[in-house]
Motif scaffolding. Structure first.
Motif, PDB file in Angstrom:
ATOM      1  N   PRO A 166      -1.868 -14.654   8.454  1.00 59.27           N
ATOM      2  CA  PRO A 166      -1.835 -14.188   7.306  1.00 59.27           C
ATOM      3  C   PRO A 166      -2.356 -14.035   6.650  1.00 59.27           C
ATOM      4  O   PRO A 166      -2.515 -12.899   5.625  1.00 59.27           O
ATOM      5  CB  PRO A 166      -1.552 -15.295   6.587  1.00 59.27           C
ATOM      6  N   LYS A 167      -3.770 -14.993   6.435  1.00 59.38           N
ATOM      7  CA  LYS A 167      -4.684 -14.342   5.415  1.00 59.38           C
ATOM      8  C   LYS A 167      -5.703 -12.979   6.087  1.00 59.38           C
ATOM      9  O   LYS A 167      -6.089 -12.451   5.432  1.00 59.38           O
ATOM     10  CB  LYS A 167      -5.864 -15.645   5.364  1.00 59.38           C
ATOM     11  N   GLU A 168      -6.135 -13.957   7.004  1.00 58.57           N
ATOM     12  CA  GLU A 168      -7.395 -12.653   7.962  1.00 58.57           C
ATOM     13  C   GLU A 168      -6.057 -10.977   7.935  1.00 58.57           C
ATOM     14  O   GLU A 168      -6.562  -9.959   7.706  1.00 58.57           O
ATOM     15  CB  GLU A 168      -6.555 -13.107   9.708  1.00 58.57           C
ATOM     16  N   VAL A 169      -4.812 -10.930   7.812  1.00 59.24           N
ATOM     17  CA  VAL A 169      -3.925  -9.939   8.130  1.00 59.24           C
ATOM     18  C   VAL A 169      -3.677  -9.005   7.635  1.00 59.24           C
ATOM     19  O   VAL A 169      -4.233  -8.339   6.495  1.00 59.24           O
ATOM     20  CB  VAL A 169      -2.862  -9.797   8.784  1.00 59.24           C
ATOM     21  N   SER A 170      -3.491 -10.335   5.476  1.00 56.63           N
ATOM     22  CA  SER A 170      -3.730  -9.357   4.475  1.00 56.63           C
ATOM     23  C   SER A 170      -5.016  -8.728   4.174  1.00 56.63           C
ATOM     24  O   SER A 170      -5.116  -8.164   3.488  1.00 56.63           O
ATOM     25  CB  SER A 170      -3.750 -10.372   3.476  1.00 56.63           C
ATOM     26  N   THR A 171      -5.435  -9.353   4.567  1.00 54.44           N
ATOM     27  CA  THR A 171      -7.773  -9.208   4.282  1.00 54.44           C
ATOM     28  C   THR A 171      -7.738  -8.021   4.567  1.00 54.44           C
ATOM     29  O   THR A 171      -8.427  -5.936   3.997  1.00 54.44           O
ATOM     30  CB  THR A 171      -8.252 -10.086   4.567  1.00 54.44           C
ATOM     31  N   ILE A 172      -6.995  -7.504   6.623  1.00 60.32           N
ATOM     32  CA  ILE A 172      -7.279  -6.400   7.044  1.00 60.32           C
ATOM     33  C   ILE A 172      -6.487  -4.769   6.704  1.00 60.32           C
ATOM     34  O   ILE A 172      -6.747  -4.001   6.132  1.00 60.32           O
ATOM     35  CB  ILE A 172      -7.098  -6.558   8.430  1.00 60.32           C
ATOM     36  N   ILE A 176      -7.916  -1.988   4.604  1.00 59.14           N
ATOM     37  CA  ILE A 176      -6.906  -0.244   4.622  1.00 59.14           C
ATOM     38  C   ILE A 176      -6.354   0.546   3.627  1.00 59.14           C
ATOM     39  O   ILE A 176      -6.932   1.864   3.323  1.00 59.14           O
ATOM     40  CB  ILE A 176      -6.426  -0.961   6.461  1.00 59.14           C
ATOM     41  N   LYS A 177      -6.084   0.366   2.659  1.00 56.88           N
ATOM     42  CA  LYS A 177      -5.161   0.231   1.942  1.00 56.88           C
ATOM     43  C   LYS A 177      -6.559   0.386   0.675  1.00 56.88           C
ATOM     44  O   LYS A 177      -5.997   1.177   0.138  1.00 56.88           O
ATOM     45  CB  LYS A 177      -4.419  -0.747   0.694  1.00 56.88           C
ATOM     46  N   ILE A 178      -7.741  -0.621   0.270  1.00 55.66           N
ATOM     47  CA  ILE A 178      -8.201   0.405  -0.865  1.00 55.66           C
ATOM     48  C   ILE A 178      -9.038   1.618  -0.252  1.00 55.66           C
ATOM     49  O   ILE A 178      -9.179   2.167  -0.863  1.00 55.66           O
ATOM     50  CB  ILE A 178      -9.927  -0.831  -0.922  1.00 55.66           C
ATOM     51  N   LEU A 179      -9.290   1.502   1.781  1.00 54.91           N
ATOM     52  CA  LEU A 179     -10.497   2.338   1.509  1.00 54.91           C
ATOM     53  C   LEU A 179      -9.676   3.885   2.385  1.00 54.91           C
ATOM     54  O   LEU A 179      -9.543   5.245   2.706  1.00 54.91           O
ATOM     55  CB  LEU A 179     -10.514   2.585   3.398  1.00 54.91           C
ATOM     56  N   VAL A 246     -14.874   8.631   6.769  1.00 53.77           N
ATOM     57  CA  VAL A 246     -15.699  10.158   6.160  1.00 53.77           C
ATOM     58  C   VAL A 246     -16.377   9.700   4.734  1.00 53.77           C
ATOM     59  O   VAL A 246     -17.549   8.907   4.121  1.00 53.77           O
ATOM     60  CB  VAL A 246     -15.293  11.010   5.421  1.00 53.77           C
ATOM     61  N   TYR A 247     -15.063   8.154   4.291  1.00 53.05           N
ATOM     62  CA  TYR A 247     -15.572   7.373   2.902  1.00 53.05           C
ATOM     63  C   TYR A 247     -16.931   6.513   3.130  1.00 53.05           C
ATOM     64  O   TYR A 247     -18.065   5.775   2.621  1.00 53.05           O
ATOM     65  CB  TYR A 247     -14.615   7.067   2.341  1.00 53.05           C
ATOM     66  N   LEU A 248     -16.102   5.431   4.716  1.00 55.88           N
ATOM     67  CA  LEU A 248     -17.563   4.502   5.730  1.00 55.88           C
ATOM     68  C   LEU A 248     -18.391   5.095   5.266  1.00 55.88           C
ATOM     69  O   LEU A 248     -19.605   4.303   4.793  1.00 55.88           O
ATOM     70  CB  LEU A 248     -16.629   3.738   6.504  1.00 55.88           C
ATOM     71  N   TYR A 274     -15.996  -5.762  -1.600  1.00 55.99           N
ATOM     72  CA  TYR A 274     -15.555  -5.741  -0.748  1.00 55.99           C
ATOM     73  C   TYR A 274     -14.728  -7.121  -1.263  1.00 55.99           C
ATOM     74  O   TYR A 274     -12.857  -7.005  -1.600  1.00 55.99           O
ATOM     75  CB  TYR A 274     -14.810  -4.626   0.861  1.00 55.99           C
ATOM     76  N   ALA A 275     -14.888  -7.773  -1.096  1.00 56.52           N
ATOM     77  CA  ALA A 275     -14.524  -9.317  -1.621  1.00 56.52           C
ATOM     78  C   ALA A 275     -13.873  -9.677  -3.093  1.00 56.52           C
ATOM     79  O   ALA A 275     -12.576  -9.658  -3.571  1.00 56.52           O
ATOM     80  CB  ALA A 275     -15.350 -10.229  -0.906  1.00 56.52           C
TER      81      ALA A 275
END
Length: 312
Positions: A166-172, A176-179, A246-248, A274-275
């Motif tokens: 769950p923690k790993e999934v929420s991080t990724i 994606i949401k941020i980017l 493009v952003y990355l 990103y953290a």
């Protein structure tokens, strides 16, 4: 069937990424893995041809009783199919085999040709497989056979531990949401569209190659499946992958310049950035998940992209 599908999709993703890094040991292991799996699915009695003759010509798996052979490859190009058939016709096995299948370990392409070959011809649609073809066949099998296949996959491809997922999934998902938000301060061109990750890591960043690949390989087993599953279920219309790329490219190139071309310092700086963003969004983040996501995009040349002026 859902778990079988996920396991085979995750395996295809891992093969793709490791092949991209020129880590081909997984292809050798795959021959033995799929030998047993295809026997379970189709009732073949395949054996690894390389256990009979080292570097068997154009085939990896063979069942002489049913006169069928399988070439296992991570290369999906049509040129590989042609090379396999042409090599097989010239081999001593051509008179012992009636059917030849080509199993693509990653994802096969949409080939224009319907057939290939003259003296020995294959039907591209029926004779070139990838994991999606195996899944379709498995789904039509009796329940007891499906259970046997699941048990085999479970023994060979164990699940990622649920207590961390769950923690790993929420991080990724958070990354994606941020980017993929509407507003990004950086956009533009100036980078090569065609990635060449092997040369970039081992040539452009040769001094850091062992370190970067060491981190990436150590994280693959934990995070590759999660990223593949998220990517397969994401709505590309909402998560604009082109915008993310493009952003990355712009942001990572700017960060790399700030770190005097040191990719390790730049990755650490981006991870910290990103953290902080994830904390601001109220997400209990996994530091390694951020790093894996960034290095995965580095492999794809979205992070530290190759500029047109560079030899990659």
């Amino acid at each position: 069937m859902e778990k079988i599908t996920n396991k085979l999709a995750i395996l295809a993703h891992e093969v793709e990424l490791k092949t991209c890094l020129n880590l081909t040991d997984i292809n050798i292991h795959a021959e033995f893995f799929f030998c047993d799996l295809l026997n379970l699915i189709y009732g073949f009695e395949l054996i690894n041809a390389n256990t009979i003759t080292s570097n068997a010509k154009a085939i990896d798996l063979v069942d002489f009783n049913k006169r069928i052979a399988v070439q296992v490859t991570s290369t999906s190009d049509f040129q590989k199919i042609k090379h396999t058939i042409d090599g097989f016709v010239l081999s001593e096995n051509a008179n012992k085999i009636d059917r030849l299948k080509i199993l693509i370990l990653t994802k096969k392409k949409k080939y224009k040709a319907l057939t290939y070959g003259d003296s020995f011809k294959i039907q591209i649609k029926d004779d070139v497989w990838d994991y999606t073809d195996l899944i379709k066949t498995i789904s039509a099998l009796p329940p007891e056979k499906i259970k046997n296949i699941y048990d085999y996959l479970e023994s060979q491809l164990p699940e990622i531990k649920n207590n961390k997922a769950p923690k790993e999934v929420s991080t990724i998902l958070g990354m994606i949401k941020i980017l993929s938000t509407e507003d990004h301060p950086m956009s533009g061109n100036g980078f090569l569209d065609e990635p060449d990750p092997h040369k970039k890591i081992n040539t452009r960043f040769s001094a850091y190659a062992d370190y970067l690949l060491g981190i990436y390989v150590s994280l693959i087993s934990t995070y590759a499946g999660i990223l593949a599953e998220i990517s397969s279920q994401s709505d590309a219309g909402i998560l604009n992958l082109n915008k993310i790329a493009v952003y990355l490219k712009r942001f990572s190139d700017s960060t790399l310049n700030e770190c005097d071309g040191d990719p390790v310092k730049a990755l650490n700086k981006m991870t910290d950035y990103y953290a902080a963003k994830l904390i601001a969004d109220g997400i209990d983040y996994d530091d390694s998940a951020i790093q894996y996501y960034l290095i995965d995009n580095m492999i794809r040349c979205n992070v530290f992209p190759n500029k047109a002026s560079l030899p990659c």
